[in-house]
Design a protein around this motif. Structure first.
Motif: not given
Length: 145
Positions: A8, A11-12, A15, A17-21, A68, A72
């Motif tokens: 967690i 992820l936050f 890295h 998290p916008h790039t994941l979503f 996100f 970011d």
């Protein structure tokens, strides 16, 4: 438990998290355009329903990716990411177009067979074009211009 906390945290805070979503609205709205065009070509209600489902999910995922993205920009870019104002404005416009289109279609299931069909299909095209520009502007942040 420590492993979950580390995941967690990474992820936050390590890295963005916008790039994941961000890939969800791109994929969903691209698929929505693909299926609405197939529905037009094949005159298929099933394909239109698939397009509608993709557009609806694209609206929700646009909101998540936008939240996100702002997060970011603040955390990782200190509010100075390239083109962040344009991306926020386009993200809001995209969210409004997809949400309004999905709500109108939800309230009128026969929209695909009505006089509003051209505007309905055009909203898919416009949504795809906006998400494409947003993807390009995101690439500028990551890779430069």
């Amino acid at each position: 438990m420590a492993l979950i906390q580390r995941i967690i945290h990474d992820l936050f805070y390590v890295h963005p998290p916008h790039t994941l979503f961000v890939h969800f609205p791109i994929a969903l709205l691209s698929a929505a355009l693909f299926f609405i065009l197939l529905a037009l070509w094949r005159k298929s209600d099933l394909l239109e329903q698939i397009a509608f489902a993709n557009l609806s999910l694209g609206a929700v995922s646009t909101l998540v990716a936008g939240i996100f993205g702002v997060h970011d920009n603040i955390v990782f870019y200190h509010g100075r990411a390239a083109n962040h104002v344009a991306k926020i404005v386009l993200g809001i416009v995209l969210f409004i177009i997809t949400t309004v289109t999905a709500l109108i279609r939800w309230r009128n299931p026969k929209l695909f067979h009505s006089h509003g069909k051209a505007i309905y299909v055009t909203s898919y095209v416009v949504s795809f074009l906006i998400v494409s520009v947003l993807g390009f502007l995101g690439g500028v942040i990551v890779y430069g211009f």
